[in-house]
Write a protein that holds these residues in place. Sequence first.
Motif, mmCIF file in Angstrom:
data_model
loop_
_atom_site.group_PDB
_atom_site.id
_atom_site.type_symbol
_atom_site.label_atom_id
_atom_site.label_comp_id
_atom_site.label_asym_id
_atom_site.label_seq_id
_atom_site.Cartn_x
_atom_site.Cartn_y
_atom_site.Cartn_z
ATOM 1 N N LYS A 299 0.811 -1.217 0.000
ATOM 2 C CA LYS A 299 0.000 0.000 0.000
ATOM 3 C C LYS A 299 0.849 1.273 0.000
ATOM 4 O O LYS A 299 0.332 2.355 0.253
ATOM 5 C CB LYS A 299 -0.934 -0.007 1.210
ATOM 6 C CG LYS A 299 -1.981 -1.112 1.123
ATOM 7 C CD LYS A 299 -2.906 -1.108 2.323
ATOM 8 C CE LYS A 299 -3.942 -2.217 2.204
ATOM 9 N NZ LYS A 299 -4.856 -2.256 3.375
ATOM 10 N N MET A 300 2.121 1.128 -0.276
ATOM 11 C CA MET A 300 2.951 2.326 -0.353
ATOM 12 C C MET A 300 2.412 3.264 -1.432
ATOM 13 O O MET A 300 2.007 2.827 -2.504
ATOM 14 C CB MET A 300 4.401 1.954 -0.672
ATOM 15 C CG MET A 300 5.136 1.322 0.483
ATOM 16 S SD MET A 300 6.886 1.112 0.123
ATOM 17 C CE MET A 300 6.811 0.176 -1.387
ATOM 18 N N LYS A 301 2.428 4.514 -1.137
ATOM 19 C CA LYS A 301 1.745 5.492 -1.977
ATOM 20 C C LYS A 301 2.270 5.529 -3.408
ATOM 21 O O LYS A 301 1.514 5.518 -4.365
ATOM 22 C CB LYS A 301 1.877 6.883 -1.343
ATOM 23 C CG LYS A 301 1.079 7.962 -2.075
ATOM 24 C CD LYS A 301 1.160 9.280 -1.325
ATOM 25 C CE LYS A 301 0.367 10.354 -2.035
ATOM 26 N NZ LYS A 301 0.441 11.641 -1.343
ATOM 27 N N ASN A 302 3.568 5.591 -3.584
ATOM 28 C CA ASN A 302 4.115 5.757 -4.923
ATOM 29 C C ASN A 302 5.122 4.684 -5.308
ATOM 30 O O ASN A 302 5.909 4.887 -6.224
ATOM 31 C CB ASN A 302 4.799 7.128 -5.063
ATOM 32 C CG ASN A 302 3.796 8.245 -5.202
ATOM 33 O OD1 ASN A 302 2.846 8.128 -5.951
ATOM 34 N ND2 ASN A 302 3.991 9.307 -4.452
ATOM 35 N N GLY A 303 5.105 3.551 -4.605
ATOM 36 C CA GLY A 303 5.998 2.472 -4.977
ATOM 37 C C GLY A 303 5.412 1.660 -6.109
ATOM 38 O O GLY A 303 4.395 2.003 -6.714
ATOM 39 N N HIS A 304 6.062 0.572 -6.427
ATOM 40 C CA HIS A 304 5.575 -0.337 -7.449
ATOM 41 C C HIS A 304 5.437 -1.702 -6.806
ATOM 42 O O HIS A 304 6.314 -2.544 -6.908
ATOM 43 C CB HIS A 304 6.549 -0.400 -8.625
ATOM 44 C CG HIS A 304 6.820 0.945 -9.213
ATOM 45 N ND1 HIS A 304 5.917 1.598 -10.015
ATOM 46 C CD2 HIS A 304 7.880 1.771 -9.081
ATOM 47 C CE1 HIS A 304 6.424 2.766 -10.383
ATOM 48 N NE2 HIS A 304 7.601 2.899 -9.825
ATOM 49 N N PRO A 305 4.335 -1.939 -6.076
ATOM 50 C CA PRO A 305 4.207 -3.168 -5.298
ATOM 51 C C PRO A 305 4.183 -4.406 -6.174
ATOM 52 O O PRO A 305 3.710 -4.385 -7.301
ATOM 53 C CB PRO A 305 2.873 -2.983 -4.559
ATOM 54 C CG PRO A 305 2.119 -2.017 -5.398
ATOM 55 C CD PRO A 305 3.139 -1.100 -6.002
#
Length: 315
Positions: A299-305
């Motif tokens: 759920k990281m805002k701007n990562g690439h999960p």
Amino acid sequence: MTTGWYCSKTFGSGSEEGSVAAAARRMNLSPPAMSRTLSRIRVAFDDPIFVQAGRRMTPTPRALELQQQVHAVVAQATGLFRNDAHLDLSRISPVFTIQADDLFLGALGAALLERLRNECPGVTLRFISHDRHDDVSLSLRERHADLFIGAPLPFKPEIRTQSLFTTGFRGFARKAHPIFQQPVTLERFVQFDQISISRQERYSGAIDEMLAARGLTRRIVLIVPTFFTMIETLRGYDLIMLMPDIVIETLPHREIGLRAFELPFHTPPLTGLQAWHPRNDKDALHRWLRRTVRELCLKMKNGHPVSDAPDALNE
């Protein structure tokens, strides 16, 4: 099969079915085998257990007394194979030791604690540092750490790993830095003094090789081992540095007077993972910890999960 298992099945089957033959069918045994089983139970408890009552079998008082006790013991034993079924997080106070990169600790450490405490108010997190000389596999094997979170390492074969996130990089500098006065090109990028992050005390890396191939050289004036040590320095000096997106997005830019900018070149993404010793694969508490870490990273805002995957990706 053990006498205890037979006891449980016999007490249930005999009293409900009313005959040895019917109980044998329920337990998928022949009538002679059922009779032998009943004989062993009678010897073990020194009691007839079931006696004839007309055409049916009826349990003795001793059998009725044992019935609930045996069922309880079997239920408890069955629970050993489902150790997460009754994990009451509200009543325990676990202490987790996590060996982590400063990148994860600084960007997500507090958020992880908050998530864990929402379900387990008594939890305590103990973070220990990760140095390039550390043998993380040994640390996990010798129980110095419950979990490792950081960049991929040459782990020993038995260590389990799971990908958590990938993140890109942007430039970072104070808002009044002159680099923001015009569009950031490669030529302008190399004009300004820069900070390099290197745990190995290297003066150059992939970025410098890319620039050299284009006939350019950047001015590195400061080399430090971690990202977060330089945030205060950036606020007061005209220096720029490359910072992972997951760090940038967790910082209060306006309050600290810093600003990010897109880089005029491509940088390889940084991958984060979690690693643990296989003895903790099925441990309910450890699985809860790993699951919470992964959900936070997803759920990281701007990562690439990463996409949904099994609990251990290298099994």
